[in-house]
Each structure stands twice: as structure tokens, then as C-alpha cells.
Design an enzyme around this catalytic site. Structure first.
Site, PDB file in Angstrom:
ATOM      1  N   GLY A  86     -14.147 -17.123  -4.301  1.00  0.00           N
ATOM      2  CA  GLY A  86     -14.779 -16.724  -5.475  1.00  0.00           C
ATOM      3  C   GLY A  86     -14.026 -15.375  -6.138  1.00  0.00           C
ATOM      4  N   GLU A  90     -15.133  -7.953  -3.754  1.00  0.00           N
ATOM      5  CA  GLU A  90     -16.094  -9.466  -3.570  1.00  0.00           C
ATOM      6  C   GLU A  90     -16.441  -9.695  -5.182  1.00  0.00           C
ATOM      7  OE1 GLU A  90     -17.242 -11.699  -2.229  1.00  0.00           O
ATOM      8  OE2 GLU A  90     -18.720 -11.199  -0.769  1.00  0.00           O
ATOM      9  N   ASP A  91     -16.664 -10.930  -5.239  1.00  0.00           N
ATOM     10  CA  ASP A  91     -17.140 -11.492  -6.594  1.00  0.00           C
ATOM     11  C   ASP A  91     -18.370 -11.078  -6.756  1.00  0.00           C
ATOM     12  OD1 ASP A  91     -18.337 -12.968  -4.609  1.00  0.00           O
ATOM     13  OD2 ASP A  91     -17.544 -15.056  -5.444  1.00  0.00           O
ATOM     14  N   ASP A 124     -25.298 -10.826  -3.468  1.00  0.00           N
ATOM     15  CA  ASP A 124     -26.670 -11.516  -3.687  1.00  0.00           C
ATOM     16  C   ASP A 124     -27.468 -10.650  -2.739  1.00  0.00           C
ATOM     17  OD1 ASP A 124     -28.594 -13.357  -4.199  1.00  0.00           O
ATOM     18  OD2 ASP A 124     -27.470 -14.911  -3.366  1.00  0.00           O
ATOM     19  N   LYS A 184     -26.591  -8.705  -7.842  1.00  0.00           N
ATOM     20  CA  LYS A 184     -27.778  -9.122  -7.989  1.00  0.00           C
ATOM     21  C   LYS A 184     -28.869  -8.205  -7.469  1.00  0.00           C
ATOM     22  CE  LYS A 184     -27.195 -14.087  -8.466  1.00  0.00           C
ATOM     23  NZ  LYS A 184     -27.185 -15.333  -7.768  1.00  0.00           N
ATOM     24  N   PHE A 232     -28.590 -17.939 -10.666  1.00  0.00           N
ATOM     25  CA  PHE A 232     -27.187 -18.449 -10.224  1.00  0.00           C
ATOM     26  C   PHE A 232     -26.242 -18.494 -11.328  1.00  0.00           C
ATOM     27  CE2 PHE A 232     -24.246 -21.691  -8.929  1.00  0.00           C
ATOM     28  CZ  PHE A 232     -24.043 -21.231  -7.865  1.00  0.00           C
ATOM     29  N   ASP A 257     -18.153 -20.560  -8.190  1.00  0.00           N
ATOM     30  CA  ASP A 257     -18.232 -22.195  -8.452  1.00  0.00           C
ATOM     31  C   ASP A 257     -19.725 -22.683  -8.065  1.00  0.00           C
ATOM     32  OD1 ASP A 257     -18.502 -21.766  -5.481  1.00  0.00           O
ATOM     33  OD2 ASP A 257     -18.154 -23.865  -5.198  1.00  0.00           O
ATOM     34  N   ARG A 271     -14.895 -23.101 -11.120  1.00  0.00           N
ATOM     35  CA  ARG A 271     -13.949 -21.454 -10.945  1.00  0.00           C
ATOM     36  C   ARG A 271     -13.232 -21.237 -12.074  1.00  0.00           C
ATOM     37  NH1 ARG A 271     -15.056 -20.283  -5.780  1.00  0.00           N
ATOM     38  NH2 ARG A 271     -15.431 -22.160  -4.151  1.00  0.00           N
TER      39      ARG A 271
END
Ligand code: 5GP
Length: 177
Positions: A48, A102-103, A106, A134, A155, A162, A168
Site C-alpha cells: 500500500g 506506512e499507508d 487502522d 483512523k 474503508f 486497494d 491502487r
């Protein structure tokens, strides 16, 4: 705002390309300032984070190194969070100034489980740069040093992220309708 389909779901535009790039410039400026003369090693977590890592790295004016690693998988729309192992971490981190890229954070479980493996190698410093966070979903103690956007617990796809393998390539970030 255009609504798009990825697989069986509808997504709304959430963060435009311009907004993402502007924020990445700000993060890079902070890193350039904080790491002047220190030559950090960026460890970007695949898949990601490839776009974020690339755009962030292009904005750096300091000397810096970059490598990509792969952790455990994320299937469908629920985070598995179980880091089994890391692939591609060839560098010896002893004495290095490490920045994890990091993308999205969560629950925080992925990084929470992975960080001790890096700390074990005794880097000089260890920081985290995450494009998305998040916050309300994060259940594991985690100090994020550079955060692009705090986002709601919905989400998202696009800009490297993705939904079951697709999305992506989108230049913007989209949120589940
Ligand atoms: P955590 O361990 O923090 O719960 O999850 C981290 C990983 O879950 C991220 O690196 C990412 O791969 C995946 N993830 C969490 N939320 C989302 C999301 O909204 N969209 C996508 N595409 N992946 C997500």
C-alpha cells in the site's frame, strides 16, 4: 464529486490529488528539517505505501536511503493485523535512523506487532510516517510521528491502497459510500 465502482462497492472522492501532494510536501518539509545531516533510512511497507513512499521521497532534500519490505496480508475489507514476518529487510539497522513509511494505520496492530522486531536490532532512532490514520479505530498503543491525514473509521481505496487487489492506481483517495 465523482462516485466510482471498485469490485462490488461504490466509493466517493475523499482526498484529491492536489490535497494529498500538498500535505506530503508539508510532511517532507518537517522531515527535511528534523533530519538535517542525519541520513535516515526509510522503510516503506508494501504494497500500500509504494505511492506515498515515492512522492514523499521525491520531496526530500536531505540525504536519505529507502527500502521496501512486505508484512502480513490484508484480505478484503477487514484488517487481519497479524504480522507473520517481514520480507526484504536486508539492512542491519544497528545505529541507523529509521523512519517507517506506512499507508494507513487502522487498529495499529500491524505496526505494534512489527516494531519490536525492528527495535531488537537497536536502531539509533525509530519513527513512523503514516499517510492516513483512523484514530478512532486505533486500539494498540502507537506513537505516530508524521501523519498526513486523520480520517474517520471508513474503508478507503486509491493512491496505493486497494480493495481486494484493485484501486491502487487511482490518483485520489476514495471513501466507501
Ligand atoms: P492495522 O494493523 O493498523 O489495523 O492495519 C494496517 C493495514 O491494514 C494497512 O497497512 C492496510 O494495508 C490495511 N488497511 C487498514 N484500513 C484500510 C482501509 O481503509 N483501506 C485499505 N485499502 N486498507 C486498509
Amino acid at each position: 464529486m465523482p462516485v466510482i465502482n471498485v469490485h462490488d462497492k461504490k466509493f466517493d472522492t475523499y482526498l484529491s490529488e492536489e490535497v494529498i501532494h500538498q500535505r506530503i510536501k508539508e510532511l517532507a518539509a518537517a522531515i527535511n528539517n528534523d533530519y538535517e545531516g542525519r541520513r535516515p533510512l526509510f522503510i516503506a511497507i508494501l504494497n500500500g505505501s509504494f505511492m506515498f513512499a515515492s512522492d514523499l521521497f521525491k520531496q526530500l532534500t536531505i540525504e536519505a536511503e529507502l527500502c521496501f519490505i512486505k508484512l502480513a496480508s490484508y484480505k478484503g475489507m477487514k484488517s487481519s493485523g497479524n504480522v507473520v514476518t517481514s520480507i526484504g529487510l536486508d539492512d542491519d539497522l544497528f545505529g541507523k535512523e529509521v523512519i517507517i513509511v506506512e499507508d494507513i494505520v487502522d487498529t495499529g496492530k500491524t505496526l505494534h506487532n512489527f516494531l519490536p522486531k525492528l527495535e531488537h536490532q537497536q536502531p539509533k532512532s525509530l519513527k513512523i510516517a503514516a499517510l492516513l490514520h483512523k484514530k478512532e479505530a486505533t486500539a494498540y498503543p502507537l506513537k505516530l510521528d508524521y501523519v498526513g491525514f486523520e480520517i474517520p473509521d471508513k474503508f478507503v481505496v486509491g493512491y496505493g491502497l486497494d480493495y481486494d487487489g484493485l484501486g491502487r492506481n487511482l490518483k485520489e483517495i476514495y471513501q466507501l459510500v
